[in-house]
Motif scaffolding. Structure first.
Motif, PDB file in Angstrom:
ATOM      1  N   LYS A 202       0.804  -1.216   0.000  1.00 39.36           N
ATOM      2  CA  LYS A 202       0.000   0.000   0.000  1.00 39.36           C
ATOM      3  C   LYS A 202       0.838   1.267   0.000  1.00 39.36           C
ATOM      4  O   LYS A 202       0.474   2.258  -0.656  1.00 39.36           O
ATOM      5  N   ASP A 203       1.950   1.279   0.727  1.00 39.32           N
ATOM      6  CA  ASP A 203       2.722   2.519   0.796  1.00 39.32           C
ATOM      7  C   ASP A 203       3.302   2.903  -0.564  1.00 39.32           C
ATOM      8  O   ASP A 203       3.348   4.089  -0.911  1.00 39.32           O
ATOM      9  N   VAL A 204       3.699   1.921  -1.365  1.00 38.73           N
ATOM     10  CA  VAL A 204       4.171   2.231  -2.719  1.00 38.73           C
ATOM     11  C   VAL A 204       2.997   2.640  -3.606  1.00 38.73           C
ATOM     12  O   VAL A 204       3.093   3.591  -4.392  1.00 38.73           O
ATOM     13  N   PHE A 205       1.884   1.932  -3.478  1.00 43.67           N
ATOM     14  CA  PHE A 205       0.695   2.286  -4.265  1.00 43.67           C
ATOM     15  C   PHE A 205       0.271   3.723  -3.996  1.00 43.67           C
ATOM     16  O   PHE A 205      -0.094   4.459  -4.925  1.00 43.67           O
ATOM     17  N   ASP A 206       0.315   4.133  -2.735  1.00 43.09           N
ATOM     18  CA  ASP A 206      -0.082   5.501  -2.396  1.00 43.09           C
ATOM     19  C   ASP A 206       0.786   6.531  -3.121  1.00 43.09           C
ATOM     20  O   ASP A 206       0.290   7.572  -3.566  1.00 43.09           O
ATOM     21  N   ILE A 207       2.088   6.239  -3.246  1.00 41.01           N
ATOM     22  CA  ILE A 207       2.989   7.155  -3.962  1.00 41.01           C
ATOM     23  C   ILE A 207       2.631   7.208  -5.445  1.00 41.01           C
ATOM     24  O   ILE A 207       2.536   8.290  -6.046  1.00 41.01           O
ATOM     25  N   VAL A 208       2.428   6.028  -6.041  1.00 38.70           N
ATOM     26  CA  VAL A 208       2.097   5.969  -7.477  1.00 38.70           C
ATOM     27  C   VAL A 208       0.772   6.674  -7.742  1.00 38.70           C
ATOM     28  O   VAL A 208       0.635   7.436  -8.715  1.00 38.70           O
ATOM     29  N   LEU A 209      -0.206   6.431  -6.881  1.00 42.77           N
ATOM     30  CA  LEU A 209      -1.514   7.062  -7.055  1.00 42.77           C
ATOM     31  C   LEU A 209      -1.410   8.578  -6.927  1.00 42.77           C
ATOM     32  O   LEU A 209      -2.020   9.325  -7.707  1.00 42.77           O
ATOM     33  N   LYS A 210      -0.638   9.051  -5.969  1.00 43.17           N
ATOM     34  CA  LYS A 210      -0.436  10.491  -5.805  1.00 43.17           C
ATOM     35  C   LYS A 210       0.210  11.095  -7.051  1.00 43.17           C
ATOM     36  O   LYS A 210      -0.187  12.183  -7.515  1.00 43.17           O
ATOM     37  N   ASN A 211       1.197  10.391  -7.611  1.00 48.29           N
ATOM     38  CA  ASN A 211       1.850  10.875  -8.839  1.00 48.29           C
ATOM     39  C   ASN A 211       0.867  10.926 -10.003  1.00 48.29           C
ATOM     40  O   ASN A 211       0.901  11.861 -10.825  1.00 48.29           O
ATOM     41  N   LEU A 212       0.006   9.923 -10.084  1.00 50.31           N
ATOM     42  CA  LEU A 212      -0.998   9.904 -11.155  1.00 50.31           C
ATOM     43  C   LEU A 212      -1.966  11.072 -11.007  1.00 50.31           C
ATOM     44  O   LEU A 212      -2.274  11.768 -11.991  1.00 50.31           O
ATOM     45  N   VAL A 213      -2.451  11.300  -9.803  1.00 48.91           N
ATOM     46  CA  VAL A 213      -3.381  12.406  -9.561  1.00 48.91           C
ATOM     47  C   VAL A 213      -2.717  13.744  -9.898  1.00 48.91           C
ATOM     48  O   VAL A 213      -3.331  14.614 -10.540  1.00 48.91           O
ATOM     49  N   SER A 214      -1.467  13.913  -9.510  1.00 46.59           N
ATOM     50  CA  SER A 214      -0.749  15.152  -9.822  1.00 46.59           C
ATOM     51  C   SER A 214      -0.641  15.362 -11.322  1.00 46.59           C
ATOM     52  O   SER A 214      -0.808  16.481 -11.838  1.00 46.59           O
ATOM     53  N   SER A 215      -0.371  14.270 -12.051  1.00 46.55           N
ATOM     54  CA  SER A 215      -0.276  14.358 -13.505  1.00 46.55           C
ATOM     55  C   SER A 215      -1.612  14.764 -14.120  1.00 46.55           C
ATOM     56  O   SER A 215      -1.665  15.594 -15.036  1.00 46.55           O
ATOM     57  N   LEU A 216      -2.694  14.199 -13.612  1.00 44.99           N
ATOM     58  CA  LEU A 216      -4.026  14.511 -14.136  1.00 44.99           C
ATOM     59  C   LEU A 216      -4.448  15.932 -13.782  1.00 44.99           C
ATOM     60  O   LEU A 216      -5.196  16.565 -14.542  1.00 44.99           O
ATOM     61  N   GLU A 217      -3.998  16.440 -12.650  1.00 43.22           N
ATOM     62  CA  GLU A 217      -4.322  17.822 -12.271  1.00 43.22           C
ATOM     63  C   GLU A 217      -3.521  18.819 -13.101  1.00 43.22           C
ATOM     64  O   GLU A 217      -4.032  19.891 -13.449  1.00 43.22           O
ATOM     65  N   ARG A 218      -2.268  18.469 -13.421  1.00 44.04           N
ATOM     66  CA  ARG A 218      -1.459  19.368 -14.259  1.00 44.04           C
ATOM     67  C   ARG A 218      -2.013  19.434 -15.670  1.00 44.04           C
ATOM     68  O   ARG A 218      -2.062  20.516 -16.273  1.00 44.04           O
ATOM     69  N   ARG A 219      -2.387  18.277 -16.206  1.00 45.89           N
ATOM     70  CA  ARG A 219      -2.955  18.226 -17.551  1.00 45.89           C
ATOM     71  C   ARG A 219      -4.222  17.370 -17.508  1.00 45.89           C
ATOM     72  O   ARG A 219      -4.145  16.145 -17.639  1.00 45.89           O
ATOM     73  N   PRO A 220      -5.378  17.998 -17.300  1.00 48.02           N
ATOM     74  CA  PRO A 220      -6.623  17.241 -17.222  1.00 48.02           C
ATOM     75  C   PRO A 220      -6.881  16.440 -18.500  1.00 48.02           C
ATOM     76  O   PRO A 220      -6.731  16.957 -19.611  1.00 48.02           O
ATOM     77  N   ARG A 221      -7.254  15.183 -18.330  1.00 48.71           N
ATOM     78  CA  ARG A 221      -7.545  14.302 -19.454  1.00 48.71           C
ATOM     79  C   ARG A 221      -8.289  13.085 -18.933  1.00 48.71           C
ATOM     80  O   ARG A 221      -8.345  12.846 -17.731  1.00 48.71           O
ATOM     81  N   ASN A 222      -8.817  12.308 -19.837  1.00 49.42           N
ATOM     82  CA  ASN A 222      -9.559  11.117 -19.416  1.00 49.42           C
ATOM     83  C   ASN A 222      -8.589  10.058 -18.879  1.00 49.42           C
ATOM     84  O   ASN A 222      -7.472   9.912 -19.372  1.00 49.42           O
ATOM     85  N   CYS A 223      -9.041   9.341 -17.864  1.00 45.95           N
ATOM     86  CA  CYS A 223      -8.201   8.293 -17.278  1.00 45.95           C
ATOM     87  C   CYS A 223      -9.083   7.257 -16.597  1.00 45.95           C
ATOM     88  O   CYS A 223     -10.002   7.606 -15.850  1.00 45.95           O
ATOM     89  N   PHE A 224      -8.805   6.008 -16.877  1.00 53.16           N
ATOM     90  CA  PHE A 224      -9.409   4.886 -16.165  1.00 53.16           C
ATOM     91  C   PHE A 224      -8.338   4.222 -15.312  1.00 53.16           C
ATOM     92  O   PHE A 224      -7.188   4.091 -15.745  1.00 53.16           O
ATOM     93  N   VAL A 225      -8.711   3.802 -14.125  1.00 55.11           N
ATOM     94  CA  VAL A 225      -7.830   3.008 -13.278  1.00 55.11           C
ATOM     95  C   VAL A 225      -8.516   1.675 -13.027  1.00 55.11           C
ATOM     96  O   VAL A 225      -9.676   1.631 -12.605  1.00 55.11           O
ATOM     97  N   VAL A 226      -7.796   0.596 -13.299  1.00 55.46           N
ATOM     98  CA  VAL A 226      -8.284  -0.752 -13.009  1.00 55.46           C
ATOM     99  C   VAL A 226      -7.375  -1.350 -11.951  1.00 55.46           C
ATOM    100  O   VAL A 226      -6.151  -1.405 -12.134  1.00 55.46           O
ATOM    101  N   TYR A 227      -7.977  -1.770 -10.844  1.00 58.19           N
ATOM    102  CA  TYR A 227      -7.180  -2.427  -9.795  1.00 58.19           C
ATOM    103  C   TYR A 227      -7.759  -3.805  -9.538  1.00 58.19           C
ATOM    104  O   TYR A 227      -8.951  -3.960  -9.284  1.00 58.19           O
ATOM    105  N   GLY A 228      -6.884  -4.818  -9.611  1.00 59.44           N
ATOM    106  CA  GLY A 228      -7.293  -6.186  -9.321  1.00 59.44           C
ATOM    107  C   GLY A 228      -6.392  -6.813  -8.282  1.00 59.44           C
ATOM    108  O   GLY A 228      -5.200  -6.498  -8.212  1.00 59.44           O
ATOM    109  N   SER A 229      -6.945  -7.670  -7.451  1.00 59.05           N
ATOM    110  CA  SER A 229      -6.131  -8.395  -6.482  1.00 59.05           C
ATOM    111  C   SER A 229      -6.742  -9.764  -6.244  1.00 59.05           C
ATOM    112  O   SER A 229      -7.958  -9.937  -6.277  1.00 59.05           O
TER     113      SER A 229
END
Length: 277
Positions: A202-229
């Motif tokens: 989870k701690d690594v996922f939180d970093i990746v997710l934060k980076n993704l959100v930052s990218s989407l906020e800098r340049r708004p665009r469509n994005c789907f996230v699929v998470y499976g476990s």
């Protein structure tokens, strides 16, 4: 002297725990005697023991189907690859999970929850392992397909697979693998489908997710996230973490069937970035 079973290495020198499950069971019986199954049932209970046997039979059957798929397409994607002996980029070796591939039927079922027209989207598999999911995604009309993998040996195997893969259903041929720690990966400025199959803690996922959100906020665009476990109950913390970003809405999806080509049935969730008000 106690016999110590050496790790089974595949042709690329990586440890694959899918090999030799039956042989390990027989070796255990030889070492502990024919009464060992009775002792295990007494220790763990009949239900738990039967469940253990059922899971191993399913694993062996699904692994056989995976290797048959590999032979058909001239690639090497199957197995349960352990990370301990691999050369990795970045500080998160201990946070990574074994590399296990998504099955073809599982992936196609998940894709039914996404729009049919994704021709301008880039598909990104975070923790892409030996590239099975990338190859499956190439049968859909994505603009580009990228794998992000921190284990050098798996990157080499994946790149070789991409070169050798042959499938008349392939629609996207712009496939690549980035050797990188996912926590340091910069997402491309294109519409995205970001796929996670429980690649790390989870701690690594939180970093990746934060980076993704930052990218989407800098340049708004469509994005789907699929998470499976399918293990560690990762979906229980991944789903709320994605919701709590405040920019994604969860899409309704049907429950995953128990496909025979899947080592385990996965729980999954699909999210889409919310349009700006």
């Amino acid at each position: 002297m106690t016999n110590i079973e050496m790790p089974r290495l595949d042709r690329d020198g990586v440890e694959d725990r899918s090999f030799g499950r039956l042989g390990r069971a027989l070796s255990h019986l030889r070492q502990h005697g024919l009464l060992e199954p009775i002792r295990l049932v007494h220790r763990h209970g009949l239900g738990a023991s039967l469940g253990f046997v059922q899971r191993n039979i399913r694993h062996m059957f699904a692994d056989r189907l995976a290797r048959k798929w590999d032979r058909r397409h001239g690639v090497d994607t199957a197995g349960s690859i352990q990370l301990g002996g691999l050369n990795v980029v970045g500080p998160h070796r201990a946070k990574g999970n074994e590399a296990v591939c998504t099955s073809p039927k599982t992936f196609d079922f998940i894709m039914k929850s996404l729009p049919r027209d994704l021709h301008d989207h880039t598909f990104i598999d975070i923790g892409s392992g030996k590239s099975r999911t990338l190859l499956l995604a190439s049968r859909y009309p994505f603009a580009e397909i990228i794998g992000v993998e921190f284990a050098r040996e798996l990157v080499d195997i994946a790149r070789s697979n991409i070169e050798r893969f042959r499938d008349p259903l392939q629609k996207c041929r712009a496939l690549s693998v980035v050797e990188a720690d996912a926590a340091a990966y910069d997402f491309p400025e294109a519409p995205l489908v970001v796929y996670f199959y429980n690649p790390f803690s989870k701690d690594v996922f939180d970093i990746v997710l934060k980076n993704l959100v930052s990218s989407l906020e800098r340049r708004p665009r469509n994005c789907f996230v699929v998470y499976g476990s399918s293990s560690h109950r990762a979906i229980d913390w991944a789903r709320p973490a994605i919701r709590e970003t405040g920019i994604f809405r969860e899409l309704p999806v049907p429950a995953m069937p128990g496909f025979r080509d899947a080592i385990r049935t996965i729980d999954y969730a699909v999210f889409q970035v919310q349009a700006a008000a």
